[in-house]
Scaffold this active site. Structure first.
Site, PDB file in Angstrom:
ATOM      1  N   ASP A  12       0.963  -0.934   0.070  1.00 24.91           N
ATOM      2  CA  ASP A  12       0.279   0.055   0.163  1.00 24.91           C
ATOM      3  C   ASP A  12       1.001   1.119  -0.570  1.00 24.91           C
ATOM      4  O   ASP A  12       2.062   1.272   1.227  1.00 24.91           O
ATOM      5  CB  ASP A  12      -1.102  -0.214   1.376  1.00 24.91           C
ATOM      6  CG  ASP A  12      -1.978  -1.233   1.585  1.00 24.91           C
ATOM      7  OD1 ASP A  12      -1.956  -1.941   0.449  1.00 24.91           O
ATOM      8  OD2 ASP A  12      -3.064  -0.825   2.374  1.00 24.91           O
ATOM      9  N   ASP A  64     -15.976  -3.291   0.523  1.00 21.65           N
ATOM     10  CA  ASP A  64     -15.199  -3.125   1.570  1.00 21.65           C
ATOM     11  C   ASP A  64     -16.402  -2.795   2.691  1.00 21.65           C
ATOM     12  O   ASP A  64     -16.903  -1.515   2.243  1.00 21.65           O
ATOM     13  CB  ASP A  64     -13.794  -1.766   1.768  1.00 21.65           C
ATOM     14  CG  ASP A  64     -13.529  -2.310   0.557  1.00 21.65           C
ATOM     15  OD1 ASP A  64     -12.582  -3.602   0.372  1.00 21.65           O
ATOM     16  OD2 ASP A  64     -12.901  -1.137  -0.491  1.00 21.65           O
TER      17      ASP A  64
HETATM   18  O1  LIG Z   1      -7.691  -1.138  -1.661  1.00 28.32           O
HETATM   19  C1  LIG Z   1      -8.163   0.187  -0.986  1.00 28.32           C
HETATM   20  O2  LIG Z   1      -8.210   0.818  -2.211  1.00 28.32           O
HETATM   21  C2  LIG Z   1      -7.714   1.199  -0.531  1.00 28.32           C
HETATM   22  C3  LIG Z   1      -8.204   2.014   0.297  1.00 28.32           C
HETATM   23  C4  LIG Z   1      -8.278   2.742   1.598  1.00 28.32           C
HETATM   24  C5  LIG Z   1      -7.746   2.612   2.462  1.00 28.32           C
HETATM   25  C6  LIG Z   1      -7.140   0.939   1.935  1.00 28.32           C
HETATM   26  C7  LIG Z   1      -7.617   0.260   1.098  1.00 28.32           C
HETATM   27  N1  LIG Z   1      -6.674  -1.427   1.239  1.00 28.32           N
HETATM   28  C8  LIG Z   1      -6.115  -1.925   2.217  1.00 28.32           C
HETATM   29  C9  LIG Z   1      -5.906  -2.792   1.958  1.00 28.32           C
HETATM   30  O3  LIG Z   1      -5.519  -3.637   0.762  1.00 28.32           O
HETATM   31  C10 LIG Z   1      -4.582  -4.068   2.254  1.00 28.32           C
HETATM   32  O4  LIG Z   1      -3.732  -3.983   2.099  1.00 28.32           O
HETATM   33  C11 LIG Z   1      -4.893  -4.970   2.406  1.00 28.32           C
HETATM   34  O5  LIG Z   1      -6.209  -5.104   3.431  1.00 28.32           O
HETATM   35  C12 LIG Z   1      -4.310  -6.285   3.713  1.00 28.32           C
HETATM   36  O6  LIG Z   1      -4.819  -6.049   5.009  1.00 28.32           O
HETATM   37  P1  LIG Z   1      -3.696  -6.149   6.325  1.00 28.32           P
HETATM   38  O7  LIG Z   1      -3.276  -7.544   5.941  1.00 28.32           O
HETATM   39  O8  LIG Z   1      -4.555  -7.069   7.217  1.00 28.32           O
HETATM   40  O9  LIG Z   1      -2.617  -5.464   6.440  1.00 28.32           O
END
Ligand SMILES: O=C(O)c1ccccc1NCC(=O)[C@H](O)[C@H](O)COP(=O)(O)O
Length: 241
Positions: free
Chosen positions: A11, A130
């Protein structure tokens, strides 16, 4: 039965690889250069990268050049997410050479455009669902966007190829995936589901892997890898059976 795919996450916020807590802007922990992280996951055996432009998702800017550089430097498949909401941003995303894009806000706010791009691009389009409870979140997870199962039924009818399902309250918290949410979404669609958010351990990945038969195709892993709860090699081994 097929194996669970793993998608390590990078990210990007303000040019850095970061992790957020529950997707909230301002909770960033920085983990350095996005390209270094992406190459590390590739070298560890990843077949996919989940790459998010958080500035584009939040509307605070864009990391477009960097995203293009990272995608171009990799040999593995890339799922690109964050701020893809119109023809221009979709064209820029697809031009990176990514394997598919993940639409979020657009699926809630621009249903006609999303139906059109699903029809045009098929499997290259996934939709991120989401949720908090069963309420969808858009605009970088800051606004309410309708009911999960209503939107899922509409997207299914339009031929959406795949869903990336995140329980916002688990994301970046290392509290484990919401398995019931994944089961419920799988029960409501025949399309593959990618699980996202909350993975904290190899047992969490093994638990998600038990849902492959119900329709879960993959799992995104972010914070657990960055905080070295396990290595990507261990994760790939854990889901290899
Ligand atoms: O994916 C998006 O567009 C997004 C927008 C705003 C906030 C977060 C977003 N994505 C986050 C992710 O895709 C995380 O990388 C993913 O859920 C992994 O989560 P974790 O394993 O709990 O760190």
């Amino acid at each position: 039965m097929s194996r669970l795919e793993l998608l390590p996450a990078v990210d990007v916020r303000d040019g850095q690889a970061v992790r957020l807590v529950k997707g909230a802007s301002g909770t960033e922990t920085s983990f350095g250069e996005p390209l270094a992280a992406a190459l590390a996951w590739q070298n560890a055996g990843a077949e996919w990268l989940h790459l998010v432009d958080l500035d584009a998702a939040f509307g605070t800017g864009s990391n477009r050049e960097l995203i293009r550089e990272v995608t171009g430097a990799l040999d593995i498949k890339v799922e690109l997410s964050g701020g893809i909401r119109d023809d221009a941003s979709l064209a820029a995303a697809l031009a990176t050479g990514c394997t598919r894009v993940n639409l979020g806000t657009a699926a809630l706010e621009s249903p006609e455009w999303v139906a059109k791009v699903i029809a045009e691009h098929g499997d290259k389009i996934a939709v991120g669902l989401d949720v908090v409870g069963t309420t969808l979140r858009g605009r970088g997870w800051t606004s309410d966007g309708g009911q999960l199962f209503d939107v899922l039924a509409r997207l299914d009818a339009e031929g959406c190829a795949r869903y990336v399902v995140t329980d916002v309250n688990r994301d970046g918290t290392l509290t484990g995936p919401n398995l019931q949410l994944l089961r419920d979404v799988c029960a409501a669609t025949d399309k593959p589901v990618v699980a996202s958010g909350g993975v904290s351990s190899l047992d969490d990945l093994r638990a998600i892997a038990t849902l492959v038969g119900e329709g879960v195709e993959g799992a995104i892993v972010g914070k657990a890898l960055y905080e070295q709860k396990f290595t990507l090699e261990e994760a790939l081994e854990a889901v290899s059976g």
